[in-house]
Design a protein around this motif. Structure first.
Motif, PDB file in Angstrom:
ATOM      1  N   PRO A  64       0.822  -1.213   0.000  1.00 47.53           N
ATOM      2  CA  PRO A  64       0.000   0.000   0.000  1.00 47.53           C
ATOM      3  C   PRO A  64       0.858   1.266   0.000  1.00 47.53           C
ATOM      4  O   PRO A  64       1.921   1.299   0.626  1.00 47.53           O
ATOM      5  N   VAL A  65       0.386   2.272  -0.717  1.00 46.46           N
ATOM      6  CA  VAL A  65       1.000   3.598  -0.689  1.00 46.46           C
ATOM      7  C   VAL A  65      -0.036   4.525  -0.071  1.00 46.46           C
ATOM      8  O   VAL A  65      -1.076   4.804  -0.665  1.00 46.46           O
ATOM      9  N   LEU A  66       0.231   4.972   1.154  1.00 44.72           N
ATOM     10  CA  LEU A  66      -0.736   5.713   1.956  1.00 44.72           C
ATOM     11  C   LEU A  66      -0.458   7.205   1.896  1.00 44.72           C
ATOM     12  O   LEU A  66       0.627   7.654   2.295  1.00 44.72           O
ATOM     13  N   VAL A  67      -1.413   7.977   1.403  1.00 42.44           N
ATOM     14  CA  VAL A  67      -1.260   9.431   1.341  1.00 42.44           C
ATOM     15  C   VAL A  67      -1.429  10.007   2.737  1.00 42.44           C
ATOM     16  O   VAL A  67      -2.426   9.752   3.416  1.00 42.44           O
ATOM     17  N   ASP A  68      -0.442  10.779   3.178  1.00 43.52           N
ATOM     18  CA  ASP A  68      -0.415  11.365   4.516  1.00 43.52           C
ATOM     19  C   ASP A  68      -0.350  12.881   4.377  1.00 43.52           C
ATOM     20  O   ASP A  68       0.690  13.437   4.035  1.00 43.52           O
ATOM     21  N   ASN A  69      -1.483  13.559   4.619  1.00 43.06           N
ATOM     22  CA  ASN A  69      -1.532  15.024   4.511  1.00 43.06           C
ATOM     23  C   ASN A  69      -0.952  15.669   5.767  1.00 43.06           C
ATOM     24  O   ASN A  69      -1.460  15.457   6.869  1.00 43.06           O
ATOM     25  N   ARG A  70       0.106  16.436   5.580  1.00 41.05           N
ATOM     26  CA  ARG A  70       0.726  17.166   6.697  1.00 41.05           C
ATOM     27  C   ARG A  70       0.840  18.634   6.309  1.00 41.05           C
ATOM     28  O   ARG A  70       1.917  19.120   5.972  1.00 41.05           O
ATOM     29  N   GLY A  74       2.697  26.727   4.527  1.00 42.31           N
ATOM     30  CA  GLY A  74       2.863  26.775   3.080  1.00 42.31           C
ATOM     31  C   GLY A  74       3.536  25.557   2.481  1.00 42.31           C
ATOM     32  O   GLY A  74       4.164  25.643   1.431  1.00 42.31           O
ATOM     33  N   GLY A  75       3.401  24.423   3.156  1.00 42.24           N
ATOM     34  CA  GLY A  75       4.024  23.191   2.670  1.00 42.24           C
ATOM     35  C   GLY A  75       5.353  22.890   3.319  1.00 42.24           C
ATOM     36  O   GLY A  75       5.905  21.794   3.164  1.00 42.24           O
ATOM     37  N   ASN A  76       5.895  23.847   4.056  1.00 47.25           N
ATOM     38  CA  ASN A  76       7.217  23.660   4.658  1.00 47.25           C
ATOM     39  C   ASN A  76       7.205  22.647   5.808  1.00 47.25           C
ATOM     40  O   ASN A  76       8.205  21.962   6.052  1.00 47.25           O
ATOM     41  N   LEU A  77       6.089  22.550   6.503  1.00 51.43           N
ATOM     42  CA  LEU A  77       6.002  21.638   7.652  1.00 51.43           C
ATOM     43  C   LEU A  77       6.179  20.186   7.213  1.00 51.43           C
ATOM     44  O   LEU A  77       7.047  19.468   7.724  1.00 51.43           O
ATOM     45  N   GLY A  78       5.358  19.741   6.280  1.00 50.45           N
ATOM     46  CA  GLY A  78       5.457  18.364   5.812  1.00 50.45           C
ATOM     47  C   GLY A  78       6.744  18.086   5.062  1.00 50.45           C
ATOM     48  O   GLY A  78       7.316  16.992   5.168  1.00 50.45           O
ATOM     49  N   THR A  79       7.211  19.086   4.305  1.00 46.80           N
ATOM     50  CA  THR A  79       8.468  18.915   3.568  1.00 46.80           C
ATOM     51  C   THR A  79       9.634  18.715   4.535  1.00 46.80           C
ATOM     52  O   THR A  79      10.483  17.849   4.334  1.00 46.80           O
ATOM     53  N   GLY A  80       9.645  19.503   5.598  1.00 46.54           N
ATOM     54  CA  GLY A  80      10.688  19.359   6.599  1.00 46.54           C
ATOM     55  C   GLY A  80      10.638  18.014   7.294  1.00 46.54           C
ATOM     56  O   GLY A  80      11.681  17.418   7.610  1.00 46.54           O
ATOM     57  N   ALA A  81       9.421  17.511   7.526  1.00 42.80           N
ATOM     58  CA  ALA A  81       9.281  16.210   8.178  1.00 42.80           C
ATOM     59  C   ALA A  81       9.881  15.096   7.326  1.00 42.80           C
ATOM     60  O   ALA A  81      10.543  14.184   7.839  1.00 42.80           O
ATOM     61  N   VAL A  82       9.673  15.169   6.023  1.00 37.64           N
ATOM     62  CA  VAL A  82      10.257  14.163   5.127  1.00 37.64           C
ATOM     63  C   VAL A  82      11.770  14.310   5.074  1.00 37.64           C
ATOM     64  O   VAL A  82      12.511  13.320   5.062  1.00 37.64           O
ATOM     65  N   ALA A  83      12.255  15.547   5.069  1.00 33.38           N
ATOM     66  CA  ALA A  83      13.703  15.777   5.033  1.00 33.38           C
ATOM     67  C   ALA A  83      14.398  15.151   6.234  1.00 33.38           C
ATOM     68  O   ALA A  83      15.559  14.728   6.145  1.00 33.38           O
ATOM     69  N   ARG A  84      13.674  15.061   7.362  1.00 37.25           N
ATOM     70  CA  ARG A  84      14.259  14.494   8.576  1.00 37.25           C
ATOM     71  C   ARG A  84      13.917  13.026   8.786  1.00 37.25           C
ATOM     72  O   ARG A  84      14.356  12.408   9.751  1.00 37.25           O
ATOM     73  N   ALA A  85      13.131  12.441   7.879  1.00 35.57           N
ATOM     74  CA  ALA A  85      12.679  11.057   8.047  1.00 35.57           C
ATOM     75  C   ALA A  85      13.803  10.070   7.766  1.00 35.57           C
ATOM     76  O   ALA A  85      14.796  10.391   7.104  1.00 35.57           O
ATOM     77  N   THR A  86      13.632   8.853   8.258  1.00 30.91           N
ATOM     78  CA  THR A  86      14.608   7.788   8.006  1.00 30.91           C
ATOM     79  C   THR A  86      14.658   7.490   6.510  1.00 30.91           C
ATOM     80  O   THR A  86      13.623   7.243   5.889  1.00 30.91           O
ATOM     81  N   PRO A  87      15.835   7.491   5.909  1.00 32.48           N
ATOM     82  CA  PRO A  87      15.948   7.277   4.456  1.00 32.48           C
ATOM     83  C   PRO A  87      15.951   5.798   4.081  1.00 32.48           C
ATOM     84  O   PRO A  87      16.935   5.267   3.564  1.00 32.48           O
ATOM     85  N   ASP A  88      14.821   5.142   4.322  1.00 29.05           N
ATOM     86  CA  ASP A  88      14.737   3.701   4.076  1.00 29.05           C
ATOM     87  C   ASP A  88      13.776   3.321   2.959  1.00 29.05           C
ATOM     88  O   ASP A  88      13.504   2.147   2.729  1.00 29.05           O
ATOM     89  N   GLY A  89      13.233   4.333   2.263  1.00 31.83           N
ATOM     90  CA  GLY A  89      12.326   4.053   1.159  1.00 31.83           C
ATOM     91  C   GLY A  89      10.868   3.956   1.563  1.00 31.83           C
ATOM     92  O   GLY A  89      10.009   3.758   0.700  1.00 31.83           O
ATOM     93  N   TYR A  90      10.574   4.118   2.850  1.00 35.54           N
ATOM     94  CA  TYR A  90       9.190   3.995   3.308  1.00 35.54           C
ATOM     95  C   TYR A  90       8.519   5.343   3.546  1.00 35.54           C
ATOM     96  O   TYR A  90       7.375   5.396   3.980  1.00 35.54           O
ATOM     97  N   THR A  91       9.240   6.419   3.266  1.00 39.96           N
ATOM     98  CA  THR A  91       8.664   7.764   3.319  1.00 39.96           C
ATOM     99  C   THR A  91       9.025   8.494   2.042  1.00 39.96           C
ATOM    100  O   THR A  91      10.207   8.622   1.702  1.00 39.96           O
ATOM    101  N   LEU A  92       8.006   8.948   1.320  1.00 37.86           N
ATOM    102  CA  LEU A  92       8.197   9.733   0.105  1.00 37.86           C
ATOM    103  C   LEU A  92       7.451  11.053   0.258  1.00 37.86           C
ATOM    104  O   LEU A  92       6.539  11.178   1.080  1.00 37.86           O
ATOM    105  N   LEU A  93       7.829  12.036  -0.543  1.00 36.80           N
ATOM    106  CA  LEU A  93       7.215  13.362  -0.512  1.00 36.80           C
ATOM    107  C   LEU A  93       6.611  13.674  -1.864  1.00 36.80           C
ATOM    108  O   LEU A  93       7.242  13.473  -2.895  1.00 36.80           O
ATOM    109  N   PHE A  94       5.372  14.174  -1.852  1.00 39.51           N
ATOM    110  CA  PHE A  94       4.740  14.662  -3.080  1.00 39.51           C
ATOM    111  C   PHE A  94       4.425  16.135  -2.851  1.00 39.51           C
ATOM    112  O   PHE A  94       3.574  16.477  -2.033  1.00 39.51           O
ATOM    113  N   THR A  95       5.114  17.018  -3.574  1.00 34.84           N
ATOM    114  CA  THR A  95       4.969  18.437  -3.288  1.00 34.84           C
ATOM    115  C   THR A  95       5.057  19.284  -4.547  1.00 34.84           C
ATOM    116  O   THR A  95       5.274  18.763  -5.654  1.00 34.84           O
TER     117      THR A  95
END
Length: 326
Positions: A64-70, A74-95
């Motif tokens: 499953p690919v689960l859309v997570d609205n954060r 202006g989009g910086n909050l969710g973008t920053g969260a992805v930038a700090r996420a574990t780089p294991d392929g289980y977190t992607l950003l759509f922006t």
């Protein structure tokens, strides 16, 4: 600076057959659901396009690919969260371009660096902006509007969704090219701009077609042109600014997928290859077009090139117009 047309032309060749490296890692991934973070609210343009690709991407990856609205900042909050996420392929950003290009230009203290903390995956879709004006102006063409703006110098207002937004920078760029002076009135969102235009508070705005065209077709607003270099596949009947005498004028909205920096290259390349295949399929391309976007699909390298070109382009506009963060 490379023009977007050249960037995307090169991207097609790069994205045609991406090699996978680290086959063992690629085979082990994914073993659980993948989170696709959208740093904007449900129902927003990036949310709609993200959901169009989530289901076929899940089918391609077998998880499953689960859309997570954060949403927030202006989009910086969710973008920053992805930038700090574990780089294991289980977190992607759509922006969109804002958190990747203009936010870093306007805020040197931004808590993330999109060029070092995010890894590009694919440019997914692009859309023109549309210049709309109120019918009361009587401007049938872009030339009419420019002529009126010069006659009524400083007396007309234009709306945007905030300082440094695409709608703001597009108008500042056009003001400089056309030699006109309009007063800037920022709003929280496009619905508020539409209401202000219908009430006569503002007379012009650059808008995304998904908001603008309903009002245009109802006769409540007048569209004067699109901001792509060539005619947009989403609005083929509408003339460009280039056709109307403004050579090279371009202000395109775009949406892309990225991942935390350090994500294994094999994973990035596999997701990129799947996205290229998905967005170029007839079914998904048609659905994306239904939201006034053109499906693209590129290799990671093309997205890097685009981000840097956009940073150069809008950095010059921000400096020349003296744009300050809110």
């Amino acid at each position: 600076m490379m023009k977007r047309r050249e960037i995307l032309k090169g991207a097609a060749a790069v994205g045609a057959g991406l090699p996978l490296c680290g086959p063992a890692a690629a085979q082990a991934w994914p073993a659980r659901p993948i989170k696709l973070v959208v740093p904007f609210p449900p129902g927003s343009s990036p949310d709609l396009i993200a959901r169009l690709i989530a289901e076929p991407l899940a089918a391609a990856l077998g998880q499953p690919v689960l859309v997570d609205n954060r949403a927030g900042a202006g989009g910086n909050l969710g973008t920053g969260a992805v930038a700090r996420a574990t780089p294991d392929g289980y977190t992607l950003l759509f922006t969109i371009q804002g958190p990747l290009v203009t936010a870093p230009l306007l805020n040197p203290r931004l808590p993330y660096d999109p060029y070092t903390q995010l890894a590009p995956v694919s440019l997914v879709a692009t859309s023109p902006n549309v210049l709309v004006v109120t019918p009361e102006l009587g401007s049938a063409t872009l030339a009419d509007f420019v002529r009126l703006a010069k006659e009524r110098r400083g007396a007309l207002n234009y709306g945007s969704v905030g300082n440094g937004s695409a709608s703001h920078l597009a108008m500042e760029s056009f003001k400089a090219r056309a030699g006109i002076d309009l007063r800037h009135v920022p709003f929280q969102g496009f619905p508020q701009i539409v209401n202000a235009m219908l009430s006569g508070e503002v007379q012009a705005a650059f808008m995304v077609p998904g908001i603008a065209m309903g009002q245009v077709r109802a006769g409540k607003l007048k569209a004067l042109g699109v901001t792509t270099l060539g005619r947009s596949s989403a609005l083929p009947e509408m003339p460009t600014f280039v056709e109307q005498g403004y050579a090279g004028f371009e202000a395109v909205s775009w949406q892309a997928v990225l991942a935390p920096a350090g994500t294994p290259p094999a994973i990035l390349q596999r997701v990129s290859a799947e996205l290229v295949r998905i967005v170029k399929s007839n079914e998904v391309r048609s659905k994306i077009l239904g939201h006034y976007f053109s499906a693209v699909g590129t290799a990671p390298e093309a997205l890097v090139t685009l981000m840097k070109a956009e940073r150069d382009r809008w950095g010059k506009v921000i400096k020349a117009a003296g744009v300050q963060p809110e």
